[in-house]
Scaffold this active site. Structure first.
Site, PDB file in Angstrom:
ATOM      1  CB  CYS A  99      -1.024  -0.004   1.050  1.00  0.00           C
ATOM      2  SG  CYS A  99      -0.135  -0.033   2.674  1.00  0.00           S
TER       3      CYS A  99
ATOM      4  CD  GLU B 116      -3.005  -1.915  -1.585  1.00  0.00           C
ATOM      5  OE1 GLU B 116      -3.138  -2.706  -1.094  1.00  0.00           O
ATOM      6  OE2 GLU B 116      -3.304  -0.528  -1.407  1.00  0.00           O
TER       7      GLU B 116
END
Length: 377
Positions: free
Chosen positions: A333, A367
């Protein structure tokens, strides 16, 4: 939050499909630039719906006499902005927001010192709402809240209502919802617990799970996952491996994972409640753990490891642990910490697959996913 503070109406921006593509292209360029020093395969870009993609939302509550509204803080100015509709959030959250306030307004016992409302929604139609208070919740509150929950259910909302205060939590039904995700044509069932981590963008989660299945197709041996949460990835990936070992330290997440294993009929996945460090000691025979009684670690041949770390990435010790495996599936992330980890992992492994997942449209955040294979020789 009181009427003495300035509140502005929410100026919903007008966004077009071209605007969405432009912000996605910018992320593509930024991610490729970040990894320019590595030999890269073609970047696989996974787009999100441009709106109604976020399954969770938290709002502060603004009180104006006997009235109340959802509001948020503007990131740059900290100005309080009234929010009547929130296109970022799921359609279900947007449908419930005005109806919930309508149910709260006539009841001072439900409004008093209410400062935040948290929503957790699903694609399956279930939703959990947490009302957060700066006061102790008494039986009078519970009676009014039970009536509110019954009224909202009668209006068609498959809802669980929870009250929270300092060192207090009152669940009027369940404290979880059941989500159903479709991954490569197969439906997967997940228990998602209030106030614990779940993937915020369900559409992108389905794409991440599908990508992870695709890159590990034809894998030999077993899979190890560190910090598996509610089993989001390990349950989906179990079909590609002989056996799966997954670790998790949070008991609520372990309990959810066990529920999800049974709900999906997975019979080759074991969840161990232990840290990555403890698991490493056990795997190397350096220490015995009572939690491993009945688990024969010697029967596992984990050629592949899956990691999905927090924004800080993997610490140095875990990077060294991960390097021991031939195949590494890494979902990040925060691509900047992934790049830092790759400075070490790239010494022994090469990037075989590379993906961008637009988990948070209209924001700076990205991401990324990489599938690494050990270099020959």
């Amino acid at each position: 939050m009181t009427q003495s503070q300035q509140v502005s109406a929410d100026p919903a921006p007008l966004r077009t499909p071209a605007d969405y593509q432009a912000q996605l292209d910018e992320k593509r360029e930024r991610l490729c630039g970040l990894f320019a020093d590595f030999t890269l395969p073609a970047l696989e870009v996974h787009a999100s719906p441009a709106e109604h993609y976020r399954m969770r939302a938290e709002f502060r509550i603004w009180h104006d006499g006997d009235d109340l509204y959802h509001c948020m803080y503007a990131p740059a100015t900290k100005e309080i902005i009234r929010v009547d509709q929130f296109p970022t959030a799921s359609r279900l959250i947007n449908q419930l927001m005005p109806v919930l306030l309508e149910g709260l307004r006539p009841h001072p016992v439900l409004r008093r010192k209410l400062f935040q409302i948290d929503y957790l929604s699903t694609q399956s139609g279930q939703i959990c709402v947490s009302l957060l208070y700066h006061r102790k919740l008494e039986s009078e509150w519970q009676q009014a809240a039970e009536a509110l929950q019954a009224d909202l259910r009668a209006k068609g909302f498959e809802l669980q209502l929870i009250g929270r205060a300092h060192k207090q939590k009152i669940c009027l039904g369940e404290e979880f919802v059941i989500e159903r995700l479709t991954v490569q044509g197969r439906q997967l069932v997940y228990k998602q617990v209030e106030n614990s981590f779940t993937q915020p963008n369900a559409a992108i989660n389905e794409q991440m799970l599908g990508w992870a299945l695709d890159v590990t197709k034809g894998s030999e041996g077993d899979l190890l996952e560190l910090y598996c949460g509610n089993g989001n990835f390990s349950i989906a990936l179990a079909q590609n491996f002989r056996k799966v070992l997954a670790t998790e330290i949070a008991k609520p997440s372990v309990d959810s994972a066990q529920f999800n294993i049974a709900a999906n009929g997975v019979d080759n996945l074991i969840i161990l409640r232990m840290s990555a460090e403890e698991f490493t000691m056990a795997m190397r025979g350096e220490r015995e753990f009572n939690r491993l009684k009945g688990v024969d670690l010697g029967a596992y041949q984990c050629n592949t490891i899956f990691v999905d770390p927090p924004r800080a990435g993997l610490d140095d010790a875990t990077v060294k642990l991960v390097q021991d495996y031939d195949n590494i599936l890494y979902i990040s992330c925060n691509p900047e910490t992934l790049q830092a980890n790759m400075a070490v992992l790239g010494e022994t492994h090469e990037i075989a697959r590379f993906a961008l997942f637009d988990q948070f449209p209209w924001t700076h955040h990205m991401e990324a996913g990489v599938y690494l294979k050990r270099k020959a020789g």
